[in-house]
Design a protein around this motif. Structure first.
Motif, short mmCIF file in Angstrom:
data_model
loop_
_atom_site.label_atom_id
_atom_site.label_comp_id
_atom_site.label_asym_id
_atom_site.label_seq_id
_atom_site.Cartn_x
_atom_site.Cartn_y
_atom_site.Cartn_z
N ALA A 673 0.82 -1.21 0.00
CA ALA A 673 0.00 0.00 0.00
C ALA A 673 0.86 1.26 0.00
CB ALA A 673 -0.91 0.00 1.22
N ASN A 674 0.40 2.29 -0.71
CA ASN A 674 1.04 3.60 -0.65
C ASN A 674 0.82 4.20 0.73
OD1 ASN A 674 1.91 3.64 -3.39
ND2 ASN A 674 -0.19 4.09 -4.02
N SER A 675 1.82 4.94 1.22
CA SER A 675 1.72 5.49 2.58
C SER A 675 1.56 7.00 2.55
CB SER A 675 2.95 5.12 3.41
OG SER A 675 4.10 5.73 2.88
N ILE A 676 0.94 7.51 3.59
CA ILE A 676 0.81 8.95 3.85
C ILE A 676 1.40 9.20 5.22
CG2 ILE A 676 -0.80 10.87 4.17
CD1 ILE A 676 -2.84 9.11 2.53
N THR A 677 2.28 10.18 5.36
CA THR A 677 2.91 10.48 6.65
C THR A 677 2.61 11.91 7.06
OG1 THR A 677 4.72 8.92 6.22
CG2 THR A 677 5.07 10.57 7.95
N LEU A 678 2.13 12.08 8.28
CA LEU A 678 1.90 13.40 8.86
C LEU A 678 2.70 13.50 10.15
CD1 LEU A 678 -2.01 13.59 8.56
CD2 LEU A 678 -0.33 14.31 6.87
N VAL A 679 3.32 14.67 10.38
CA VAL A 679 4.14 14.88 11.57
C VAL A 679 3.74 16.20 12.21
CG1 VAL A 679 6.48 15.03 12.50
CG2 VAL A 679 6.04 13.67 10.44
N SER A 680 3.66 16.23 13.54
CA SER A 680 3.28 17.46 14.23
C SER A 680 4.25 18.58 13.92
CB SER A 680 3.21 17.22 15.74
OG SER A 680 4.39 16.60 16.22
N PRO A 688 11.31 12.01 19.50
CA PRO A 688 10.39 11.10 20.23
C PRO A 688 9.11 11.78 20.67
CG PRO A 688 12.64 10.90 21.04
CD PRO A 688 12.63 12.09 20.14
N ALA A 689 9.16 13.12 20.88
CA ALA A 689 7.97 13.85 21.34
C ALA A 689 6.99 14.15 20.21
CB ALA A 689 8.38 15.15 22.02
N ALA A 690 7.43 13.93 18.97
CA ALA A 690 6.58 14.27 17.83
C ALA A 690 5.42 13.30 17.71
CB ALA A 690 7.39 14.26 16.54
N MET A 691 4.27 13.83 17.34
CA MET A 691 3.15 12.97 16.98
C MET A 691 3.32 12.64 15.50
SD MET A 691 -0.93 13.72 17.18
CE MET A 691 -2.13 12.55 16.56
N VAL A 692 3.35 11.34 15.18
CA VAL A 692 3.58 10.89 13.81
C VAL A 692 2.44 9.97 13.40
CG1 VAL A 692 5.14 9.70 12.22
CG2 VAL A 692 6.08 11.07 14.10
N VAL A 693 1.88 10.22 12.24
CA VAL A 693 0.78 9.40 11.72
C VAL A 693 1.20 8.81 10.38
CG1 VAL A 693 -1.61 9.37 10.92
CG2 VAL A 693 -0.95 10.83 12.86
N LYS A 694 1.05 7.51 10.24
CA LYS A 694 1.25 6.86 8.95
C LYS A 694 -0.07 6.19 8.57
CE LYS A 694 6.22 6.07 9.39
NZ LYS A 694 6.59 7.03 8.34
N ALA A 695 -0.53 6.48 7.35
CA ALA A 695 -1.83 5.98 6.91
C ALA A 695 -1.67 5.18 5.63
CB ALA A 695 -2.79 7.15 6.69
N TYR A 696 -2.49 4.12 5.49
CA TYR A 696 -2.45 3.25 4.31
C TYR A 696 -3.89 2.91 3.93
CZ TYR A 696 2.16 2.38 6.43
OH TYR A 696 3.40 2.52 7.01
N PHE A 697 -4.14 2.78 2.62
CA PHE A 697 -5.45 2.37 2.13
C PHE A 697 -5.28 1.29 1.06
CE2 PHE A 697 -6.11 6.71 3.64
CZ PHE A 697 -7.27 6.59 4.39
N LEU A 698 -6.13 0.27 1.11
CA LEU A 698 -6.26 -0.74 0.08
C LEU A 698 -7.76 -0.96 -0.17
CD1 LEU A 698 -3.72 -3.40 1.46
CD2 LEU A 698 -3.37 -1.98 -0.57
#
Length: 852
Positions: A673-680, A688-698
Motif C-alpha cells: 500500500a502507498n503510505s501517507i505520513t503526517l508529523v506534528s 520522540p515527542a513528535a506525533m507521527v501518523v502513517k496511513a495506508y489504504f487498500l
C-alpha cells in the motif's frame, strides 16, 4: 453545612382544566436570592387537582438532598415555598410535576459592572415574552455588564425602506435593545446576513453571500447606526465568515464599508472584525490582515468550544497575528464560549451540568488572565442544537449550574487585575491564576478533574474559600484546600504572601500587551472589491481558503474589481496591480491614476497569465492597491490556487489477498500500500515527542480497507462516541460522488478506543447517522511500550453509498487525527483541510483513486 430550610405552604392553588399539571415561575428573576435570607418563591400552578399532595426536594450543587417537604394543594391558584439558603447553587425538584427549577443564592452585585463579563443572550431571536424583563433584571442584578444580541439585517432590509425600518421588524430589534439599556445592560450586536437589495445571495452563495453593492450598504447603515448607536456598544461584522461564506478577500470589503458608514454617521460605535470560528484556517485569518481589516476595526473576536487549557495558546496565536500587522495590542473578544451537554430533557444530568459549568467558567478565568477584553458564554437562554444543548438556563428560564457558576465568577473577579500565578508544588493543580484589586486577592485553582474528595496543598494560608458555585468551603485540619468541583476560589493576604506569586508567566505577557496603546484607525472611503468570474473558478466560486482556478483559465485569467468611493466627494488616486515575478500581465495597465466620482462604483479589470506560476506551485497571491501621495487608501490580496494541483491525489491499490485486521504492529498485508505520513508541527519524525501518523489504504470488493499508525506519548479517550473527536481518535470524511460541494451526500466516521473497546460513530452532512452496517469492521489497539495506537478496519461500500467500486473510479476523502494529552486541550493532524480546518468542506478533500 446543612442550610436551614423552612418549607411552608403560603399560597395554595386552584384547579384548572388542563391536560397536564405544571408549575411556572412567573418572574424567573426570583430564582436569584440573597444568601441566608428568608425568601418566598412563588409559582403558578396549572392543571392540578384540589386537595392532592405535593412534595418538593432541594438538592445542592453536589446533587445531595438537603430538604424535602410534603403538603396539600387548595384552591388559591398560587404555590409558595419559603426558603433560607446559604450561598451556592440549588435545585428544587417537584416529582409530581416532573419539573426541576434552578436557584442561585448569591448577594446582589453592587460593584461597578466589569465590561469583561458578558453573555450571549439573543433575545432578538429567542424572545421570552412576559419573562424577558425579569430575565434582563436578573442579569443586571448578578453583575452581567453586556449582552450579545443578534440582528437580521436581511429581515429589516426586506421589510421596509431603511429610513422607515423602525415601523417594521426593526421595531422588535430596537425595542429589545432599549429594554436592555433600561435594565442597565450594554449591548454588543452581530449580524450575519444581508438583504437582496445589496446583491447578496444568502441561499445560492453565488456570486456571494456578502453584500455586492457597497454603496447600498453604506446608505442603509448610515440609518441603522443612527437608530442603533444610542442602544449598542459595539457591532460585530458578520458571524463566523470563515464558515463557507467565502474567502477573507470577499469579507474584508464588507468590514471596511461598515467602518466608513460608522464614521460617516458620526457615531462612536466600535466595529469588531473577524468573528472567527474555532475552525478558522490560519490562511483565512492572515489574509484579513493583509487586506487591511485590522486598520479599520476597533477589536477582533473569535469563538471557542475547546478546553480551558487551550485559551492561553490561542490568545498567543491571535497576538502574533495582530503583531504581524502592527496591531499587537488590539482588543480581543471571545464572543462565543460554550460547552454542550446531552439533550435528553431541558436540564442536564449532574455530570453534564458540572462539565459545562467548569469549562465555561474556567475559560472565563483564562481569558481574563490573558488580557481578553470581553467574554460571552454561549448561550444564556435555552437553546438545543441537534443532540447537543448549549443552554445555561432550562426551559423554565431558571439557571443551570453553568449560569450559576458564571455568576460566582463575576462576583469573585469583577474589576480584578491579573497579577500572576500562585506558586504551587502540588501536581494536581493545572492552573492557579491570581487576581487582585489592591484590597482583595484571590487565586483560582483548576485541576481538570471533578473529584468530590479532592484537596491540594498551598504555600499560602487561605482567609476564605469558595467552591465553583460560591458555596463556602473549609480547609481540613492539616490546611489542605478542597477542590471538589475542579475549580476553587482561595482568598488570601497578598502582602504577606507576595513571594508566592509568580509574575513572569506567559499569561502576564499577554495581559501586558493588551494594556498597551492601540494604534490609530485608518478608515478611508475607497474600498476595493474583488468580483472574480465564476466561469473561471472550479466548483463553487469561493472557498474560505481562496479562489481555485480552472486549468482552462490559467493562461487568460481575468481579475475584475470594483472600486467603491463611499464618500460624497470625488477622490483622485493611483491604482496598481501587484503580481508575482512569474505571473505575466496580458491585458490592462499595471498602474493608472483615476478620478472616482462621489458615491460611485468604478469597474476595472486585468487579464493575467498564471500558467507559468501555477505549474510550479499550488498557489500565489495577486494584489491590487490604491494610494494617493504615497498614502495607502486600500489594498486587496487574492489567494489563487491551481485547482488540479491543490487537490491531493492518492492511489489506493487493490488488495492482493484478504486483509486481516489484528491491530498489531506487524504490517503484513500492507506492504504494497502507498503510505501517507503526517508529523506534528515544528518537529521532525525522529523526535520522540513528535506525533507521527502513517496511513495506508487498500480496496477490494468488500470495501475500503484502512490502517493508521499513530505514534503519540499518551492515549486518552473518555468521551462518548459522538464526542470522540475531543480526545484521541480519528475522523474520516468521504465524498462518495466527488461532488466537492456540501450537498448532503458526505459521510464522516469517528473511530475511537475507550476501555479497550473499538467504537464507530457516523455523521451524514454533520448529523448523526444510523449505525454502521455489519459489513464494516474496526480493530483498534494501543501499544503502550511503543507509544503507538493502530487503527485498522474496512469501510464497507454499503456505508459509502451510492459509490460503486471499480478500477479507475475515485472518491473524495480526508482524515483528521485528534490528539489530547489532558482534559480536552485538543490538537490535530489533518491530511487535507475539510474536517477540522477550513470548515466542513468536501471541496478540500483529497482524491482517492482505486487502482490495481
Amino acid at each position: 453545612m446543612v442550610p436551614k430550610v423552612i418549607g411552608a405552604l403560603l399560597l395554595l392553588f386552584i384547579t384548572h382544566c388542563m391536560n397536564a399539571a405544571s408549575l411556572e415561575l412567573p418572574s424567573p428573576g426570583d430564582a436569584y436570592i440573597s444568601p441566608d435570607t428568608e425568601t418566598v418563591l412563588k409559582f403558578d400552578a396549572k392543571g392540578s387537582s384540589k386537595g392532592s399532595s405535593v412534595q418538593y426536594l432541594i438538592r445542592n450543587y453536589e446533587g445531595k438532598e438537603i430538604a424535602a417537604t410534603k403538603f396539600l394543594l387548595s384552591d388559591d391558584g398560587k404555590l409558595g415555598i419559603k426558603v433560607k439558603l446559604p450561598a451556592g447553587y440549588y435545585e428544587i425538584a417537584f416529582p409530581q410535576f416532573k419539573q426541576t427549577f434552578g436557584v442561585m443564592s448569591v448577594p446582589v452585585f453592587k460593584d461597578k459592572p466589569d465590561l469583561f463579563f458578558g453573555v450571549d443572550a439573543a433575545y432578538s431571536w429567542f424572545p421570552r415574552g412576559a419573562a424577558e424583563k425579569s430575565l434582563m433584571e436578573a442579569l443586571k442584578r448578578n453583575g452581567v455588564a453586556i449582552v450579545r444580541e443578534r440582528l437580521s439585517w436581511k429581515e429589516i432590509g426586506e421589510d421596509s425602506n431603511p429610513s422607515t425600518w423602525i415601523s417594521g421588524q426593526g421595531n422588535r430589534y430596537l425595542s429589545v435593545r432599549k429594554r436592555e439599556a433600561e435594565n442597565g445592560l450594554k449591548v454588543l450586536d452581530v449580524f450575519h446576513d444581508a438583504p437582496v437589495s445589496t446583491g447578496a445571495d444568502m441561499e445560492q452563495r453565488n456570486p456571494s453571500r456578502y453584500p455586492q453593492e457597497l454603496i447600498v450598504l453604506n446608505s442603509e447603515w448610515l440609518v441603522l447606526f443612527k437608530h442603533l448607536s444610542p442602544c449598542i456598544s459595539g457591532m460585530e461584522a458578520w458571524n463566523e465568515p470563515d464558515d463557507r461564506s467565502g474567502p477573507s478577500s470577499d469579507y474584508a470589503p464588507l468590514v471596511k464599508a461598515l467602518a466608513w458608514a460608522r464614521h460617516e454617521a458620526g457615531v462612536d460605535t466600535p466595529i469588531v472584525g473577524g468573528v472567527f470560528s474555532e475552525l478558522t484556517s490560519a490562511l483565512f485569518r492572515d489574509v484579513t490582515g493583509k487586506n487591511r481589516m485590522l486598520d479599520v476595526v476597533d477589536a477582533v473576536s473569535y469563538h471557542t468550544y475547546s478546553d480551558p487549557m487551550a485559551v492561553e495558546r490561542t490568545i498567543a496565536g491571535y497576538r502574533s497575528f495582530l503583531r504581524k500587522y502592527k496591531q499587537a495590542s488590539m482588543p480581543i473578544y471571545i464572543t462565543e464560549s460554550g460547552w454542550p451537554w446531552k439533550s435528553s430533557n431541558s436540564r442536564p444530568d449532574k455530570q453534564g451540568g458540572c462539565n459545562s459549568a467548569r469549562n465555561i467558567c474556567m475559560k472565563a478565568v483564562e481569558a481574563k488572565a490573558c488580557g481578553v477584553a470581553q467574554y460571552y458564554p454561549f448561550i444564556v437562554q435555552y437553546f438545543k442544537q441537534d443532540e447537543s444543548n448549549f443552554s445555561m438556563m432550562d426551559q423554565n428560564n431558571t439557571p443551570l449550574r453553568s449560569l450559576a457558576c458564571y455568576i460566582q465568577a463575576i462576583k469573585a473577579l469583577s474589576n480584578m487585575d491579573y497579577i500572576g500565578d500562585l506558586k504551587c508544588s502540588d501536581a494536581k493543580i493545572k492552573r492557579a491564576r491570581v487576581f487582585s484589586n489592591g484590597a482583595t486577592t484571590v487565586a483560582v485553582l483548576y485541576t481538570q478533574s471533578i473529584k468530590s474528595n479532592d484537596s491540594v496543598k498551598l504555600p499560602v494560608k487561605a482567609d476564605f474559600i469558595q467552591g465553583i458555585d460560591g458555596r463556602v468551603l473549609a480547609a481540613d485540619s492539616n490546611g489542605s484546600i478542597p477542590i471538589p468541583d475542579d475549580m476553587t476560589y482561595v482568598f488570601f493576604n497578598a502582602k504577606e504572601n507576595w513571594k508566592y506569586v509568580q509574575k513572569n508567566t506567559k499569561a502576564m505577557k499577554l495581559w501586558t500587551i493588551s494594556r498597551q496603546k492601540l494604534a490609530p484607525r485608518k478608515i478611508t472611503p475607497i474600498v476595493i472589491q474583488p468580483m472574480l468570474r465564476t466561469d473561471q473558478l472550479e466548483c463553487r466560486k469561493k472557498r474560505s481558503s481562496g479562489y481555485f482556478v480552472k486549468n482552462t483559465a490559467l493562461k487568460k485569467f481575468w481579475i475584475p474589481i470594483k472600486i467603491n468611493n463611499l464618500s460624497d466627494k470625488p477622490q483622485n488616486a493611483t491604482i496598481k496591480i501587484v503580481l508575482p515575478a512569474d505571473v505575466k500581465l496580458v491585458d490592462g495597465q499595471s498602474k493608472d491614476t483615476v478620478t472616482f466620482p462621489a458615491k460611485s462604483v468604478s469597474d476595472m479589470e486585468w487579464q493575467i497569465d498564471l500558467s507559468k506560476c501555477l505549474s510550479k506551485r499550488t498557489d500565489c497571491l495577486v494584489s491590487v492597491e490604491i494610494s494617493r501621495d504615497g498614502e495607502l487608501l486600500d489594498f486587496i490580496s487574492l489567494p489563487l490556487y491551481n485547482a488540479s494541483m491543490a487537490t491531493n491525489s492518492y492511489y489506493a491499490k487493490r488488495a492482493v489477498a484478504p486483509v486481516i485486521f489484528t491491530g498489531s504492529l506487524d504490517k503484513n498485508g500492507w506492504k504494497e500500500a502507498n503510505s501517507i505520513t503526517l508529523v506534528s508541527k515544528d518537529v521532525d519524525e525522529s523526535n520522540p515527542a513528535a506525533m507521527v501518523v502513517k496511513a495506508y489504504f487498500l480496496w477490494d470488493e468488500s470495501g475500503l480497507n484502512f490502517r493508521f499508525e499513530v505514534r503519540d506519548q499518551i492515549h486518552i479517550q473518555n468521551e462518548s462516541p459522538d464526542l470522540c473527536w475531543r480526545q484521541d481518535s480519528i475522523q474520516i470524511a468521504i465524498d462518495p460522488m466527488y461532488s466537492r460541494q456540501s450537498d448532503g451526500s458526505q459521510y464522516e466516521y469517528g473511530m475511537s478506543l475507550k476501555d479497550s473497546k473499538s467504537r464507530w460513530f457516523t455523521w451524514v452532512n454533520g448529523k448523526k447517522k444510523s449505525a454502521m452496517s455489519p459489513s464494516s469492521r474496526l480493530e483498534i489497539k494501543r501499544h503502550n511500550d511503543e507509544k503507538i495506537t493502530v487503527y485498522e478496519g474496512n469501510l464497507s461500500w454499503l456505508d459509502i453509498y451510492p459509490f460503486k467500486a471499480a478500477t479507475g473510479k475515485h472518491i473524495g476523502l480526508t482524515f483528521c487525527v485528534n490528539n489530547c494529552d489532558g482534559g480536552q486541550d485538543r490538537t490535530w493532524l489533518e491530511w487535507t483541510e475539510g474536517i477540522a480546518s477550513g470548515g466542513k468542506d468536501p471541496g478540500l478533500f483529497a482524491k482517492v483513486i482505486l487502482s490495481e
